[in-house]
Design a protein around this motif. Structure first.
Motif, PDB file in Angstrom:
ATOM      1  N   ARG A 120       4.897   9.464  -0.338  1.00 33.37           N
ATOM      2  CA  ARG A 120       5.257   8.686  -1.623  1.00 33.37           C
ATOM      3  C   ARG A 120       6.740   9.088  -1.838  1.00 33.37           C
ATOM      4  O   ARG A 120       7.288   8.935  -2.511  1.00 33.37           O
ATOM      5  CB  ARG A 120       4.702   8.038  -2.863  1.00 33.37           C
ATOM      6  CG  ARG A 120       3.728   7.874  -2.330  1.00 33.37           C
ATOM      7  CD  ARG A 120       2.463   6.829  -3.723  1.00 33.37           C
ATOM      8  NE  ARG A 120       2.751   6.055  -4.108  1.00 33.37           N
ATOM      9  CZ  ARG A 120       3.722   4.591  -4.293  1.00 33.37           C
ATOM     10  NH1 ARG A 120       3.073   4.806  -2.874  1.00 33.37           N
ATOM     11  NH2 ARG A 120       4.147   4.161  -4.959  1.00 33.37           N
ATOM     12  N   GLU A 171      -0.919  -0.355  -2.131  1.00 36.09           N
ATOM     13  CA  GLU A 171      -0.369   1.135  -3.429  1.00 36.09           C
ATOM     14  C   GLU A 171       1.569   0.905  -3.305  1.00 36.09           C
ATOM     15  O   GLU A 171       1.401   1.493  -4.083  1.00 36.09           O
ATOM     16  CB  GLU A 171       0.084   1.920  -2.143  1.00 36.09           C
ATOM     17  CG  GLU A 171      -1.568   2.795  -1.623  1.00 36.09           C
ATOM     18  CD  GLU A 171      -1.908   3.517  -0.494  1.00 36.09           C
ATOM     19  OE1 GLU A 171      -0.271   4.661  -0.700  1.00 36.09           O
ATOM     20  OE2 GLU A 171      -2.232   3.893  -0.213  1.00 36.09           O
ATOM     21  N   SER A 174       7.377   3.515  -3.998  1.00 37.68           N
ATOM     22  CA  SER A 174       7.733   4.193  -4.673  1.00 37.68           C
ATOM     23  C   SER A 174       9.069   4.060  -5.872  1.00 37.68           C
ATOM     24  O   SER A 174       9.515   4.822  -6.767  1.00 37.68           O
ATOM     25  CB  SER A 174       7.481   5.675  -3.827  1.00 37.68           C
ATOM     26  OG  SER A 174       8.648   6.358  -3.117  1.00 37.68           O
ATOM     27  N   ARG A 191       3.851   2.094  -8.308  1.00 39.78           N
ATOM     28  CA  ARG A 191       2.973   1.010  -6.697  1.00 39.78           C
ATOM     29  C   ARG A 191       4.588  -0.255  -6.539  1.00 39.78           C
ATOM     30  O   ARG A 191       5.297  -0.690  -7.033  1.00 39.78           O
ATOM     31  CB  ARG A 191       2.507   0.305  -7.405  1.00 39.78           C
ATOM     32  CG  ARG A 191       1.924  -1.315  -8.137  1.00 39.78           C
ATOM     33  CD  ARG A 191       0.854  -1.906  -8.142  1.00 39.78           C
ATOM     34  NE  ARG A 191       0.512  -2.244  -7.020  1.00 39.78           N
ATOM     35  CZ  ARG A 191       1.105  -2.915  -6.412  1.00 39.78           C
ATOM     36  NH1 ARG A 191       2.234  -3.790  -6.621  1.00 39.78           N
ATOM     37  NH2 ARG A 191       0.803  -3.033  -4.926  1.00 39.78           N
TER      38      ARG A 191
END
Ligand code: PA5
Ligand code: MN
Length: 191
Positions: A120, A171, A174, A191
């Motif tokens: 991320r 997800e 970032s 998210r």
């Protein structure tokens, strides 16, 4: 047989906008309704026309797509617009075959290429006419249109790369690109 065949190019590209012409070109489009998961402002989203097209993709395969080493060529036209303060963007994806890399090159418009690795860690590259971007394998990628007109870019990638949309749907990225006082700003996001 002519060694020099004047009609042997597989397609033609209009470099004014990156569009492809010729036989066997495939096309798809994504409407706002198909992108619900990617925008953060649900209230602003609910007030918008879900049927409006946010982007269109054309691509061309020159040989069997499952042969390791085969390449695809394509282009994307991303409309200008916002959901709340967040600019229109592509869904974004990792490649199913994670190690597959990709080139993007901007033809017209202004935007940002949002990149994120599997830890991320994120960063963005500015896109403008002529900018060439190399997306390493194992890096998720999404394009954001921060300008007032269409953002158009061409791409070249391994035909067996595939698209993993599920990880991004679950997800997210970032980083988010939003408009603040009329200018694009990159914010961290969980998210
Ligand atoms: O292969 C690519 O990375 C591009 O052609 C994209 O598929 C295209 O820009 C549309 O984005 P997405 O696949 O994230 O919907
Ligand atoms: Mn890709």
């Amino acid at each position: 047989m002519n060694i020099v065949d004047p009609n042997s190019a597989i397609a033609s590209i209009d470099w004014n906008d990156g569009s492809l012409r010729g036989p066997g070109i495939q096309q798809s489009e994504k409407t706002l309704g198909q992108l619900q998961a990617v925008f953060k402002d649900g209230e602003a989203f609910a007030a918008m026309d879900r049927t409006q097209v946010v982007y269109r993709v054309q691509w061309l395969s020159a040989e069997a797509a499952d042969r390791e080493g085969a390449l695809l060529w394509g282009n994307t036209t991303l409309e200008p617009g916002k959901v709340g303060d967040e600019y229109f963007m592509t869904h974004g994806h990792f490649h199913l075959k994670r190690d597959r890399s990709e080139f993007y090159a901007t033809v017209q418009g202004e935007g940002m290429l949002v990149l994120m690795d599997e830890n991320r860690e994120g960063r963005v590259e500015k896109m403008k006419a002529g900018s060439l971007h190399y997306i390493n394998g194992n890096v998720a990628h999404r394009v954001v249109n921060t300008g007032p007109s269409q953002l158009r870019f061409v791409a070249c990638w391994p035909a067996d790369a595939g698209h993993d949309y599920g990880t991004i749907a679950e997800e997210g990225f970032s980083l988010r690109v939003v408009s603040q006082n009329g200018a694009p700003v990159v914010l961290r996001s969980n998210r």
